[in-house]
Design an enzyme around this catalytic site. Structure first.
Site, PDB file in Angstrom:
ATOM      1  N   ASP A  95       0.810  -1.030  -0.001  1.00 28.32           N
ATOM      2  CA  ASP A  95       0.017  -0.061  -0.034  1.00 28.32           C
ATOM      3  C   ASP A  95       0.620   1.247   0.064  1.00 28.32           C
ATOM      4  O   ASP A  95       0.442   2.400  -0.492  1.00 28.32           O
ATOM      5  CB  ASP A  95      -0.953   0.057   1.229  1.00 28.32           C
ATOM      6  CG  ASP A  95      -0.196  -0.259   2.544  1.00 28.32           C
ATOM      7  OD1 ASP A  95       1.206  -0.284   2.494  1.00 28.32           O
ATOM      8  OD2 ASP A  95      -0.974  -0.148   3.606  1.00 28.32           O
ATOM      9  N   HIS A  96       2.152   1.142   0.634  1.00 23.16           N
ATOM     10  CA  HIS A  96       2.713   2.457   0.618  1.00 23.16           C
ATOM     11  C   HIS A  96       3.699   3.065  -0.473  1.00 23.16           C
ATOM     12  O   HIS A  96       4.138   3.854  -0.461  1.00 23.16           O
ATOM     13  CB  HIS A  96       3.621   2.098   2.050  1.00 23.16           C
ATOM     14  CG  HIS A  96       3.218   2.491   3.376  1.00 23.16           C
ATOM     15  ND1 HIS A  96       2.139   1.903   3.669  1.00 23.16           N
ATOM     16  CD2 HIS A  96       3.623   3.479   4.038  1.00 23.16           C
ATOM     17  CE1 HIS A  96       1.805   2.383   4.903  1.00 23.16           C
ATOM     18  NE2 HIS A  96       2.661   3.208   5.350  1.00 23.16           N
ATOM     19  N   ASP A 160       3.543  -0.576  11.431  1.00 26.35           N
ATOM     20  CA  ASP A 160       3.063   0.750  10.854  1.00 26.35           C
ATOM     21  C   ASP A 160       2.712   1.643  12.188  1.00 26.35           C
ATOM     22  O   ASP A 160       1.846   0.944  12.863  1.00 26.35           O
ATOM     23  CB  ASP A 160       2.157   0.673   9.869  1.00 26.35           C
ATOM     24  CG  ASP A 160       1.611   1.916   9.089  1.00 26.35           C
ATOM     25  OD1 ASP A 160       2.309   2.046   8.295  1.00 26.35           O
ATOM     26  OD2 ASP A 160       0.898   2.414   9.547  1.00 26.35           O
ATOM     27  N   ARG A 448      -2.015  12.587   9.520  1.00 25.46           N
ATOM     28  CA  ARG A 448      -0.844  13.435   9.957  1.00 25.46           C
ATOM     29  C   ARG A 448      -0.634  14.634   8.878  1.00 25.46           C
ATOM     30  O   ARG A 448      -0.956  14.312   7.847  1.00 25.46           O
ATOM     31  CB  ARG A 448       0.379  12.709   9.889  1.00 25.46           C
ATOM     32  CG  ARG A 448       0.486  11.666  10.987  1.00 25.46           C
ATOM     33  CD  ARG A 448       1.936  10.957  11.102  1.00 25.46           C
ATOM     34  NE  ARG A 448       1.723  10.073  12.429  1.00 25.46           N
ATOM     35  CZ  ARG A 448       2.422   9.108  12.467  1.00 25.46           C
ATOM     36  NH1 ARG A 448       3.361   8.575  11.643  1.00 25.46           N
ATOM     37  NH2 ARG A 448       2.143   8.379  13.801  1.00 25.46           N
ATOM     38  N   ARG A 645      13.961   1.678  14.688  1.00 25.82           N
ATOM     39  CA  ARG A 645      14.519   1.415  13.301  1.00 25.82           C
ATOM     40  C   ARG A 645      15.510   0.578  13.376  1.00 25.82           C
ATOM     41  O   ARG A 645      16.517   0.734  13.663  1.00 25.82           O
ATOM     42  CB  ARG A 645      14.923   2.858  12.626  1.00 25.82           C
ATOM     43  CG  ARG A 645      14.885   2.942  11.376  1.00 25.82           C
ATOM     44  CD  ARG A 645      15.125   4.201  10.541  1.00 25.82           C
ATOM     45  NE  ARG A 645      14.223   5.241  11.032  1.00 25.82           N
ATOM     46  CZ  ARG A 645      14.269   6.592  10.964  1.00 25.82           C
ATOM     47  NH1 ARG A 645      15.342   7.089  10.391  1.00 25.82           N
ATOM     48  NH2 ARG A 645      13.100   7.226  11.154  1.00 25.82           N
TER      49      ARG A 645
HETATM   50  S1  SF4 Z   1      -1.595   6.690   7.898  1.00 22.83           S
HETATM   51 FE1  SF4 Z   1      -0.043   5.542   7.163  1.00 22.83          FE
HETATM   52  S2  SF4 Z   1      -1.237   3.289   6.677  1.00 22.83           S
HETATM   53 FE2  SF4 Z   1      -2.902   5.031   6.794  1.00 22.83          FE
HETATM   54  S3  SF4 Z   1      -2.952   5.638   4.832  1.00 22.83           S
HETATM   55 FE3  SF4 Z   1      -1.591   7.097   5.807  1.00 22.83          FE
HETATM   56  S4  SF4 Z   1       0.519   6.343   5.133  1.00 22.83           S
HETATM   57 FE4  SF4 Z   1      -1.060   4.563   4.631  1.00 22.83          FE
END
Ligand code: SF4
Length: 754
Positions: A95-96, A160, A448, A645
């Site tokens: 997904d990333h 994640d 975020r 990490r």
């Molecule tokens: S918060 Fe992380 S897992 Fe969720 S969509 Fe954004 S990058 Fe992808």
């Protein structure tokens, strides 16, 4: 199909007796978090009343989920354990790495080419080790976990930070680094400081423009980005019960922005409905039978202040929508105060793009509510004044929101549907007409909004709101628009007001049968080959580190004496280097390049004692390694703080660093170094740091008597022929000493297989 039903069934079969045992030992009412944590202790016979925020405890989670960026190194390490399968059910999610550019189809095709070698590797390795593989386009890790794997009362880890999403289905789900995942995959206990608990009672009921997102936006403001650190946030109250399961997941997902270990809701009817709707009726029935163990005890809810370390109450009936930002998710502004705040702070008011979706806000409820806003706007002859993009969380959601006409409604106002992937949320966004300096504003429903996260432009003011508020703002084009009180002028010049959003928690016609993008592991695992493209610069198989030769480390040249703060970012930088996260040799070229050399105040410029000239840290470390001596690193306080990490611990080992000697360690980094077989020591007298000279050769004496509580003698051989000695401490326990002797923790597991 229900994934791993046997494991879930067996968990519920044991739950009653486990909780009875816990009750006998603790003899006090239990919160939900305690019930789940304590029923997942690695050594069940070691259950006791742990001190919250103090005791470190080994847990055994039920499952592991990994996204494609972090899975690479975690799996490469796991492969060295020599196991045939992972110790617990595991899934990998592509997904990333998908860049959002033109639209879902084209972007997926491009990702298939750009990331071919990573996808081929992950797919083959998943087949070999019996890991569920979710292809590119299947969806975002947390949405897939919620739709398929999460179950009430369970415990999982994921590589994640937004893994806590599964708390919406009553699961303790914690975001971790790759090294932690390797522990669980390989069957070792997974260590966590026993969390403190924050209880949040939700009273009242949401209405109008307010949504579950606004609850967590408000809480982010209350707790700030640090206030949840080391805590589990546990929600309860009639307000909690009134929320949909996916609404609960949104709250748990974004709870990561408070720094919380995770968040959780008690099992209730919304979870039963969601489990049934997503084809997991049997899991719902098992949960219902065990419902008394899937919530805190009555005494806890009756007197929460007594059982939680911090207690907060929020009345949902009074909650108004929030807009958080810019640049941080904890700058929470109620929508009624946005005009005042935006003007006062000089935030650019014109909104260029509104983005909805992501792992946290692309449920059927979210999409249907946002679509209702657009539908109403269209009927009132309004047009979008900002660009509008949609990132569905999964193929499941995309297909039903397409089927039910919501995506088409979005397209009617120019909405662009991207692939079911992270895309703009993780900076994988080729923004149209991108100008990396332009001052501008965007708003999204992701988690975020730190500087540069979405489009790489430090001058983009990014705000976070619910999908319905983002949609309303797209229609107005203004950050200060409040749909509760403000009107808009339509294409006929009339003043109109948007109707309150309406939506459905679950699709009335069900989730349907879609090709979800899941790849079932093939049966013949032993035959399956791991595919790594020859000459790949992104992936490289690991070679087990050598075991300790039984001798003291003598005359190790000092590699670098790091000055001041040295975080995992200084040790192993992110950004450009992330593309090498599956290739230890290549990523090791970033080792300590951000650390400041004590002797010249420069970064990545250190004395090479072999040549007498100055060179980069990685090259110099290689030179010492290849000359057969290896080297030692010295640092100051809280060495290795920051995100966990594993590369920050693997790189020094790969480059021949035998010892890291510091004033103090950040605990996770210290443990990671120990796992990789690097000797970690702390100065007994911190002033001895000052004795270390740039061209010292250092002896580490007493390793033959290495045991818990012992000390190591450090002898500095100065270039003028003088010598100084002092003592250093270590924090190894007996099993960690075995890691050191074996060369790494994984070497122990591999040996035990033979
Ligand atoms: S918060 Fe992380 S897992 Fe969720 S969509 Fe954004 S990058 Fe992808």
């Amino acid at each position: 199909m229900i994934f791993d039903f046997k494991m879930i069934d067996s968990f519920y079969k044991q739950l009653d007796s486990r909780i009875s045992e816990i009750r006998k030992k603790l003899n006090h009412p239990l919160t939900l978090s305690e019930k789940i944590l304590l029923s997942h202790i690695y050594h069940q016979n070691q259950t006791k009343s742990f001190s919250r925020g103090i005791d470190y405890v080994d847990f055994m989670p039920d499952r592991v989920a990994m996204q494609d960026a972090t899975a690479q190194m975690a799996i490469l390490q796991f492969m060295m354990a020599g196991k045939e399968t992972t110790a617990v059910p595991t899934s990998v999610h592509c997904d990333h790495l998908i860049l959002a550019h033109i639209g879902a189809e084209a972007d997926l095709r491009t990702a298939g080419i750009t990331n071919k070698e990573v996808y081929e590797f992950l797919s083959s390795v998943c087949n070999k080790y019996d890991i569920g593989y979710w292809k590119p386009g299947a969806g975002i890790i947390h949405q897939i976990v919620l739709e398929n794997y999460a179950f009430p009362g369970g415990m999982m880890i994921g590589t994640d930070s937004h893994t806590p999403n599964a708390g919406g289905l009553g699961m303790i789900a914690i975001g971790v680094g790759g090294a932690d995942a390797v522990d669980v995959l390989a069957g070792m206990g997974w260590e966590l400081k026993f969390p403190r608990l924050i209880g949040i009672k939700l009273t009242g009921k949401l209405s109008g423009w307010s949504s579950a997102k606004d609850i967590i936006l408000k809480i982010s403001g209350l707790l700030t980005v640090k206030g949840g650190t080391g805590n589990i946030i546990e929600y309860f109250g009639e307000g909690a019960e009134s929320l949909s399961c996916t609404g609960k997941a949104t709250i748990c997902n974004m709870g990561a922005e408070t720094g919380a270990t995770c968040s959780i809701f008690a099992f209730d009817n919304s979870m039963t409905e969601y489990l049934k709707a997503t084809g997991r009726k049997d899991v719902a029935e098992l949960a219902m039978k065990n419902s008394n163990h899937l919530a805190a005890d009555r005494e806890v809810y009756a007197d929460p202040g007594k059982y939680y370390d911090q207690y907060i109450e929020i009345n949902l009936s009074e909650l108004e929508p929030y807009i958080n930002g810019p640049y941080t998710p904890d700058l929470a502004t109620p929508i009624s105060r946005m005009k005042e705040e935006a003007v006062k702070n000089n935030w650019p008011l014109d909104v260029e793009v509104g983005l909805i979706g992501s792992c946290t806000n692309s449920s059927y409820e979210d999409i249907s509510r946002a679509a209702s806003v657009v539908k109403d706007a269209l009927s009132q002859k309004l047009v979008a004044r900002s660009e509008f993009t949609i990132n569905p969380g999964s193929e499941q959601i995309r297909s039903i929101t397409e089927r039910d006409g919501f995506l088409e409604i979005f397209r009617k106002i120019g909405g662009e549907v991207f692939a079911n992937a992270c895309g703009p949320c993780i900076g994988q966004w080729a923004r149209k007409d991108a100008d990396n300096k332009k001052v501008n504003t965007i708003i999204h429903s992701f988690n975020r909004n730190f500087s540069k996260r979405t489009d790489g432009n430090p001058n983009t003011y990014t705000f976070v709101a619910s999908p319905e508020i983002v949609t309303a703002i797209v229609l107005s084009g203004k950050l200060t628009f409040n749909p509760i009180t403000d009107t808009l002028i339509n294409s006929e010049g009339k003043e109109v007001r948007l109707a309150e959003p309406e939506g459905l928690n679950l699709p009335p016609d069900g989730f349907g049968n879609v090709d979800s993008g899941y790849q079932k592991p093939v049966r013949d695992q032993k035959e399956e080959k791991i595919i790594i493209a020859p000459g790949s610069d992104r992936l490289q198989l690991l070679i087990p580190f050598k075991e300790w030769d039984g001798h003291d480390f003598l005359k190790l040249p000092l590699l670098i004496k790091a000055k001041g703060k040295c975080t995992t970012d200084h040790i192993s930088m992110a950004g450009f280097w992330l593309k090498y996260r599956g290739h230890l040799e290549n990523i090791s070229e970033n080792y300590m390049i951000g650390a400041v050399n004590y002797f010249n105040d420069q970064t990545n410029s250190i004395l090479n004692q072999l040549t007498g000239s100055y060179g980069t840290v990685p090259r110099t470390a290689r030179a010492y390694r290849d000359s057969g001596t290896g080297s030692a690193v010295v640092g100051e306080e809280n060495f290795g703080e920051g995100s966990s990490r594993e590369h920050a611990a693997m790189e020094p080992r790969f480059l021949g660093v035998k010892v890291v000697l510091v004033k103090s360690f950040a605990r996770i980094h210290e443990t990671n170094l120990k796992k990789q077989g690097v000797l970690t020591l702390t100065f007994m007298n911190k002033d001895d740091y000052n004795k270390i000279k740039e061209d010292d050769k250092i002896d580490f004496i007493g390793l033959g008597k290495f045991e818990a509580g012992s000390q190591v003698t450090i002898a500095l051989n100065h270039s003028d022929g003088t010598k100084e000695e002092f003592q250093a401490n270590h924090s190894y326990n007996q099993s960690q000493i075995e890691w050191f002797k074996a060369g790494s923790a994984l070497n122990i597991i591999r040996k035990s297989k033979k």
